[in-house]
Structure formats: C-alpha cells, structure tokens
Enzyme design. Structure first.
Site, mmCIF file in Angstrom:
data_model
loop_
_atom_site.group_PDB
_atom_site.id
_atom_site.type_symbol
_atom_site.label_atom_id
_atom_site.label_comp_id
_atom_site.label_asym_id
_atom_site.label_seq_id
_atom_site.Cartn_x
_atom_site.Cartn_y
_atom_site.Cartn_z
ATOM 1 N N ARG A 157 0.875 -1.178 0.000
ATOM 2 C CA ARG A 157 0.000 0.000 0.000
ATOM 3 C C ARG A 157 0.907 1.221 0.000
ATOM 4 O O ARG A 157 1.711 1.393 0.921
ATOM 5 C CB ARG A 157 -0.906 0.004 1.236
ATOM 6 C CG ARG A 157 -1.616 1.332 1.437
ATOM 7 C CD ARG A 157 -2.699 1.283 2.489
ATOM 8 N NE ARG A 157 -3.867 0.579 2.005
ATOM 9 C CZ ARG A 157 -5.083 0.668 2.557
ATOM 10 N NH1 ARG A 157 -5.278 1.424 3.620
ATOM 11 N NH2 ARG A 157 -6.095 -0.015 2.063
ATOM 12 N N HIS A 188 -7.465 0.671 -6.239
ATOM 13 C CA HIS A 188 -7.639 -0.206 -5.069
ATOM 14 C C HIS A 188 -8.315 -1.496 -5.567
ATOM 15 O O HIS A 188 -9.474 -1.757 -5.262
ATOM 16 C CB HIS A 188 -8.496 0.511 -4.023
ATOM 17 C CG HIS A 188 -8.423 -0.097 -2.656
ATOM 18 N ND1 HIS A 188 -7.640 -1.184 -2.351
ATOM 19 C CD2 HIS A 188 -9.052 0.249 -1.487
ATOM 20 C CE1 HIS A 188 -7.794 -1.485 -1.077
ATOM 21 N NE2 HIS A 188 -8.632 -0.632 -0.531
ATOM 22 N N GLN A 248 -10.207 -3.979 -3.234
ATOM 23 C CA GLN A 248 -11.507 -3.483 -2.800
ATOM 24 C C GLN A 248 -12.571 -3.809 -3.849
ATOM 25 O O GLN A 248 -13.673 -4.257 -3.525
ATOM 26 C CB GLN A 248 -11.425 -1.960 -2.591
ATOM 27 C CG GLN A 248 -12.724 -1.342 -2.131
ATOM 28 C CD GLN A 248 -13.121 -1.786 -0.733
ATOM 29 O OE1 GLN A 248 -12.331 -1.721 0.195
ATOM 30 N NE2 GLN A 248 -14.348 -2.252 -0.579
ATOM 31 N N ASP A 266 -17.356 7.324 -1.042
ATOM 32 C CA ASP A 266 -16.102 7.144 -0.302
ATOM 33 C C ASP A 266 -15.747 8.494 0.326
ATOM 34 O O ASP A 266 -16.396 9.510 0.035
ATOM 35 C CB ASP A 266 -15.002 6.665 -1.284
ATOM 36 C CG ASP A 266 -13.686 6.332 -0.580
ATOM 37 O OD1 ASP A 266 -13.680 6.195 0.658
ATOM 38 O OD2 ASP A 266 -12.655 6.217 -1.276
ATOM 39 N N CYS A 274 -16.423 1.822 0.877
ATOM 40 C CA CYS A 274 -15.288 0.925 1.138
ATOM 41 C C CYS A 274 -14.801 1.004 2.580
ATOM 42 O O CYS A 274 -14.089 0.114 3.044
ATOM 43 C CB CYS A 274 -14.142 1.262 0.185
ATOM 44 S SG CYS A 274 -13.610 2.980 0.352
ATOM 45 N N ARG A 323 -14.025 -8.553 1.911
ATOM 46 C CA ARG A 323 -12.593 -8.372 1.633
ATOM 47 C C ARG A 323 -11.837 -9.653 1.989
ATOM 48 O O ARG A 323 -10.929 -10.085 1.291
ATOM 49 C CB ARG A 323 -12.020 -7.201 2.445
ATOM 50 C CG ARG A 323 -12.539 -5.822 2.080
ATOM 51 C CD ARG A 323 -12.031 -5.375 0.728
ATOM 52 N NE ARG A 323 -10.578 -5.378 0.619
ATOM 53 C CZ ARG A 323 -9.762 -4.408 1.014
ATOM 54 N NH1 ARG A 323 -10.263 -3.317 1.553
ATOM 55 N NH2 ARG A 323 -8.445 -4.500 0.849
#
Ligand code: CP
Ligand code: NVA
Length: 302
Positions: free
Chosen positions: A102, A129, A132, A220, A260, A288
């Site tokens: 990340r 991402h 996700q 988001d 998310c 996830r």
C-alpha cells in the site's frame, strides 16, 4: 502473476475469484476456517499509509489458508531511511512468495513489481484499489444476482476506489455513473481503458441525476490518505455529494448502499444511511476477507 490494476484480471478470472470467495464464505460460516492450500508460503504486507481492513483481512486470509504473513510499516523498514525500492524488492523476493504493498504513489507499486521476481499485489495506491473492487463485485453480485446491466452510481470524489470500480464495471458489464464536481473526475487513463472495452462511463455533476433508479449507490471519503493538506477545500467542494436519505430516495427501492470504509459520518454519508436496511457496508468489508482468500489461492497456488 501480479494484481497492480483491476485491469490485470480478465472477466473469467474475476468470476472465478467471486465464485471461490462465495464458497470460502459459506465454508467459514459453517466453521471451516483453516485450509492448507498455502502451507509453506509467506506473504509480506508493506504499508506506507494506515489500514484496518486491508491489513487485518490479508493477515487472517493468509493464516486461514495455512500460510505465513509478515506485516511491515514503511518507516520501520530501511525504505523509510532512503533504501531504494529496487533493492528492497530484489531482497524480499528471496525471502517471501508475495508482497502486498500500500503506497502513496501508484508508481511505487509499479516500480516494486518491476524489480520483484515474486507476486506483487496493490493494496491501494493513489490510482487504484483493485482488492476493494473484488469485494465490491462479490457484494453486488450477491444482492443483485448478476453484474452485467446493473446500474452503479458513484457519488463524490472520483478517486482510487472509484477508478478500480470503473475497471470492474468495464470488465463485468455494469453501467457506471459518476457524480462529482469538476476537477474531481476519475482518472483519464482508467476511463480511456473502460471506453476501449465498450464501457462508456457517464460523468455528471448532479448527484440526484446519477442516483436516479440506481441499483447500487457508492461513496467514499472526501479526503483520501495523502490529501490532508487540501482537506478543508475538498470538504467544501464535495459537500453537495453526501449520501443522505434524500439521495437514497431517488434510487431503486431495493438499492444497496456501499462504502469501502473508513466512513466519516456527517461528511460523505449520514448515520441514518450508514445503518439503514439498504446499507451493505459491513458485509462489503467482510467480503474483503473472502475475496482475498480466493485471490491468494489463485496467485500463490503451487
Ligand atoms: N477499505 C480499505 O481498504 O480499508 P483500510 O484502509 O482500513 O484498509
Ligand atoms: N479513497 C480512500 C480509500 C481508503 C480505503 C483513500 O485512499 O484514503
């Protein structure tokens, strides 16, 4: 094989991951947790910025598949003292079987993958991402029983999560609408690729227009990690893009509301919508784990 962009996966590969994710989810609900599929394999997780879901779900996923996992913070590595990505990637390739990274910049993930001889997974960058998106697609498919033709309305900042979701829509045939202020549109290269695949993303400024008759409403945060300096400006520009009761009322009655996480209640989403019957946000977060188990099984199988 790497997962740097959601576009790295074909339609068939995504469908297989979603199917496997559902199978693992069912098994886990029955109490079957530990498999030996990845016995002897080690995954390293490198975080240049914070994480709750990605970190914990990857750690649990790897352990439940019988593998090992090492979680590392950027600043505790020599990377934080200026060691180059090139040397770090080469050295870690000799120790572990895969790295999830990340990073602030997408180019960091790409550079790591360039010099690593092992599998590299993008655990979020400023551009994408993809992990996700896999959980998002699993969630949408579970509720809507299909992906092709589903109307998804993204409301807010056209950010990394939005970019990967657009890629996911282009691959699976979902219809994507994005409501955002001027200057906050999704990345041009993502839209370009979607277009090449026959997915024309509708980008408009009015949130209600985008949300009308939607099957899925998604939002988001207004201030992503790394954007804190312009936080106050972003909150002002994006304030008409709140996922609130009025917005949900223009969508289909059985619309699912997605995010998310982490959520900032009172900013991009209201408490009422977050905890409404339409919200599938916690299940989305749970997924996830299941999709990442499916992904790791695919990428790291012997
Ligand atoms: N959705 C997501 O990636 O959450 P974290 O930042 O907590 O990992
Ligand atoms: N867009 C957010 C997503 C967090 C999971 C960020 O990049 O901070």
């Amino acid at each position: 094989m790497n997962l740097i962009s959601i576009y790295d996966l074909s339609h068939a590969e995504i469908e297989a991951i979603l199917e496997k994710g559902e199978e693992l989810k069912k098994e886990r609900k029955k109490g079957v947790k530990v498999r030996k599929a990845l016995e002897g394999k080690t995954l390293a997780l490198i975080f240049e910025k914070p994480s709750t879901r990605t970190r914990v779900s990857f750690e649990v996923a790897m352990r439940e598949l019988g593998g090992n996992v090492i979680s590392l913070n950027w600043n505790e590595l020599q990377l934080g003292r200026g060691e180059r990505i090139r040397e770090t990637a080469t050295v870690l390739s000799a120790y572990v079987d895969a790295v999830m990274i990340r990073a602030y910049r997408h180019s960091t993930v790409e550079e790591f993958a360039k010099y690593a001889s092992i599998t590299v997974i993008n655990g979020l960058s400023d551009l994408e991402h993809p992990c996700q998106t896999l959980a998002d697609l699993m969630t949408i498919k579970a509720y809507k029983k299909k992906l092709a033709g589903v109307k998804v309305a993204w409301v807010g900042d056209g950010n990394n999560v939005c970019n990967s979701l657009i890629g996911g829509a282009a691959i699976t045939g979902m219809n994507m609408f994005v409501a955002c202020p001027k200057g906050y549109e999704p990345a041009g290269e993502i839209l370009e690729k979607a277009k090449e695949m026959g997915c024309e993303v509708v980008i408009i400024e009015n949130a209600e227009e985008a949300a009308a008759d939607a099957d899925v409403l998604y939002t988001d945060v207004w201030v992503s990690m790394g954007e804190e300096e312009e936080g106050e400006k972003r909150k002002k520009v994006l304030r008409n893009y709140q996922m609130n009761e009025d917005l949900v009322s223009v969508a289909k009655k059985d619309v699912i509301v997605m995010h998310c996480m982490p959520v900032h209640i009172g900013e991009e989403i209201t408490e009422g919508v977050m905890n409404s019957d339409n919200s599938v946000i916690f299940e989305q977060a749970e997924n996830r784990l299941h999709t990442q188990k499916a992904l790791l099984s695919k990428l790291l199988k012997y």
